[in-house]
Design a protein around this motif. Sequence first.
Motif, PDB file in Angstrom:
ATOM      1  N   THR A 150      63.499  56.058  56.103  1.00 30.06           N
ATOM      2  CA  THR A 150      63.431  54.805  55.349  1.00 30.06           C
ATOM      3  C   THR A 150      62.401  54.991  54.226  1.00 30.06           C
ATOM      4  O   THR A 150      61.750  54.207  53.589  1.00 30.06           O
ATOM      5  N   GLY A 151      62.354  56.375  53.940  1.00 29.30           N
ATOM      6  CA  GLY A 151      61.831  56.824  52.755  1.00 29.30           C
ATOM      7  C   GLY A 151      60.253  56.532  52.653  1.00 29.30           C
ATOM      8  O   GLY A 151      59.547  56.025  51.888  1.00 29.30           O
ATOM      9  N   GLY A 152      59.486  56.787  53.863  1.00 30.69           N
ATOM     10  CA  GLY A 152      58.237  56.636  54.164  1.00 30.69           C
ATOM     11  C   GLY A 152      57.200  57.417  53.727  1.00 30.69           C
ATOM     12  O   GLY A 152      57.620  58.469  52.822  1.00 30.69           O
ATOM     13  N   ALA A 169      45.413  60.498  43.524  1.00 34.90           N
ATOM     14  CA  ALA A 169      45.584  60.769  45.178  1.00 34.90           C
ATOM     15  C   ALA A 169      46.005  59.519  45.852  1.00 34.90           C
ATOM     16  O   ALA A 169      45.494  58.381  45.345  1.00 34.90           O
ATOM     17  N   VAL A 170      46.711  59.758  46.705  1.00 31.70           N
ATOM     18  CA  VAL A 170      47.298  58.566  47.408  1.00 31.70           C
ATOM     19  C   VAL A 170      46.974  59.044  48.939  1.00 31.70           C
ATOM     20  O   VAL A 170      47.184  60.055  49.368  1.00 31.70           O
ATOM     21  N   THR A 171      46.605  58.008  49.615  1.00 33.87           N
ATOM     22  CA  THR A 171      46.338  58.094  51.305  1.00 33.87           C
ATOM     23  C   THR A 171      46.863  57.076  52.060  1.00 33.87           C
ATOM     24  O   THR A 171      46.793  55.928  51.662  1.00 33.87           O
ATOM     25  N   GLY A 172      47.489  57.477  53.006  1.00 33.68           N
ATOM     26  CA  GLY A 172      48.042  56.576  53.938  1.00 33.68           C
ATOM     27  C   GLY A 172      48.973  57.371  54.706  1.00 33.68           C
ATOM     28  O   GLY A 172      49.162  58.727  54.495  1.00 33.68           O
ATOM     29  N   PRO A 173      49.802  57.087  55.551  1.00 35.59           N
ATOM     30  CA  PRO A 173      49.671  55.623  56.262  1.00 35.59           C
ATOM     31  C   PRO A 173      48.603  55.543  57.164  1.00 35.59           C
ATOM     32  O   PRO A 173      48.321  54.294  57.578  1.00 35.59           O
ATOM     33  N   SER A 174      48.201  56.243  57.789  1.00 38.31           N
ATOM     34  CA  SER A 174      47.152  55.885  59.179  1.00 38.31           C
ATOM     35  C   SER A 174      46.091  56.166  58.849  1.00 38.31           C
ATOM     36  O   SER A 174      44.965  55.800  59.632  1.00 38.31           O
ATOM     37  N   VAL A 178      53.675  50.289  63.982  1.00 40.41           N
ATOM     38  CA  VAL A 178      54.809  49.332  64.544  1.00 40.41           C
ATOM     39  C   VAL A 178      55.124  48.540  63.580  1.00 40.41           C
ATOM     40  O   VAL A 178      56.461  48.486  63.037  1.00 40.41           O
ATOM     41  N   LYS A 179      54.179  47.906  63.010  1.00 38.93           N
ATOM     42  CA  LYS A 179      54.490  46.688  62.160  1.00 38.93           C
ATOM     43  C   LYS A 179      55.282  47.187  60.620  1.00 38.93           C
ATOM     44  O   LYS A 179      56.089  46.837  60.155  1.00 38.93           O
ATOM     45  N   ASP A 180      54.571  48.403  60.310  1.00 37.96           N
ATOM     46  CA  ASP A 180      54.976  48.934  58.979  1.00 37.96           C
ATOM     47  C   ASP A 180      55.733  50.456  59.275  1.00 37.96           C
ATOM     48  O   ASP A 180      55.588  51.428  58.775  1.00 37.96           O
ATOM     49  N   ALA A 181      56.468  50.204  60.445  1.00 39.07           N
ATOM     50  CA  ALA A 181      57.507  51.466  60.806  1.00 39.07           C
ATOM     51  C   ALA A 181      58.039  52.251  59.796  1.00 39.07           C
ATOM     52  O   ALA A 181      58.138  53.474  59.696  1.00 39.07           O
ATOM     53  N   ARG A 182      58.525  51.297  58.876  1.00 37.86           N
ATOM     54  CA  ARG A 182      59.139  52.173  57.671  1.00 37.86           C
ATOM     55  C   ARG A 182      58.379  53.171  56.859  1.00 37.86           C
ATOM     56  O   ARG A 182      58.896  54.050  56.433  1.00 37.86           O
ATOM     57  N   MET A 183      57.174  53.149  56.931  1.00 35.19           N
ATOM     58  CA  MET A 183      56.092  53.950  56.350  1.00 35.19           C
ATOM     59  C   MET A 183      56.057  55.307  56.982  1.00 35.19           C
ATOM     60  O   MET A 183      55.591  56.295  56.632  1.00 35.19           O
ATOM     61  N   TYR A 184      56.530  55.381  58.390  1.00 32.38           N
ATOM     62  CA  TYR A 184      56.588  56.542  59.488  1.00 32.38           C
ATOM     63  C   TYR A 184      57.608  57.133  59.159  1.00 32.38           C
ATOM     64  O   TYR A 184      57.752  57.986  60.113  1.00 32.38           O
TER      65      TYR A 184
END
Length: 293
Positions: free
Chosen positions: A186-188, A253-258, A176-182
Amino acid sequence: MVFTLRWGIVATGGIAELFFKDLIADPALRGVTDVDHIPVAVASRSVKKAQAFIDAHAPADLQTKVKPYNTYGALYKDPNVDCVYIATPVSSHYENALEALRAGKNVLCEKPFTVNAAQAKHLHAVAKEQNVFLMEAVWTRFFPLAKQFKKVLHVDKAIGRIHRVYCDFSVLFDPVKDARMYHATTGGGALLDLGVYMTVWTLLTCYHHPDNQLSPPDVIKAVMFRSPINPEVDESTSVITVWEKAKIMCIDAVTGPSIAVVRYPQELRNTPVPDTNVIVVINFRSFLTLSIV
Ligand SMILES: NC(=O)C1=CN([C@@H]2O[C@H](COP(=O)(O)OP(=O)(O)OC[C@H]3O[C@@H](n4cnc5c(N)ncnc54)[C@H](OP(=O)(O)O)[C@@H]3O)[C@@H](O)[C@H]2O)C=CC1
Ligand SMILES: O=C1OC[C@@H](O)[C@H](O)[C@H]1O
């Protein structure tokens, strides 16, 4: 003589707030006495938001001097603005930066610079044409630590010959707060949002390796997992690059968003490391620590 740079802030989200706070800090605090930075305008898609941003963050003596705008375009036309700071989601960076450059403004654009290389190349060409400054705001690249890192590896050769490089970075994002990431709109996703941070260390190690002579990698391969929350974006991505001249293989390696797999020096320090292996640890939390363990 003090050079004064007058800034226009585009967008009023999370990083714009942090940037603004740093911008108004006295440069003497970081030993700089010949440059002064002053915010002169803030633009938002809503003038109320722009005004609220100024009310909340501008110091008393600047409150009435920082102009609020209800469109980004209006700010680009303000003759008092020397440099525009763009803090919109990456999906808008190209359009925002292009408009600012075409208005003759210098531009500092948030990371990641653009959603693809073609956009970045075009912005570069327009900035050249307009004879203005254009830069991606990858702050970690500008810490004294980055300079020290390069010296330790390539001048002092403190860890000897480099065979393999592993860079790993993870951040947990709130849907919710970081919605742009999902959202792809929005380039998430992990790679686009966080990839630049590992790339800084990979490039310092491999691209700037004396044997590499500033050549691009010979191999680039990547594997991506989609996010279980929204499969439009990646949950994690691993990239392998091979640098033939320097004979280095690198795994980023990158990990996100959840899901976040966070590795910090504390746990690495507690891990016994055989004499023949060396790990250089950059502590993302402080950006101050460079340890060879
Ligand atoms: N250098 C760093 O350490 C960091 C960099 N970033 C980067 O900064 C950029 C912005 O991130 P962040 O501030 O966290 O994002 P936020 O979502 O907090 O803010 C983005 C702002 O952009 C404006 N905006 C314009 N179009 C849109 C849209 N379609 N959807 C949502 N907002 C929009 C809004 O401002 P308004 O309504 O006022 O127009 C909004 O407040 C990203 O590129 C990100 O990668 C982010 C965090 C740290
Ligand atoms: O640039 C970034 O680095 C840190 C994260 O928390 C942030 O959201 C991201 O965009």
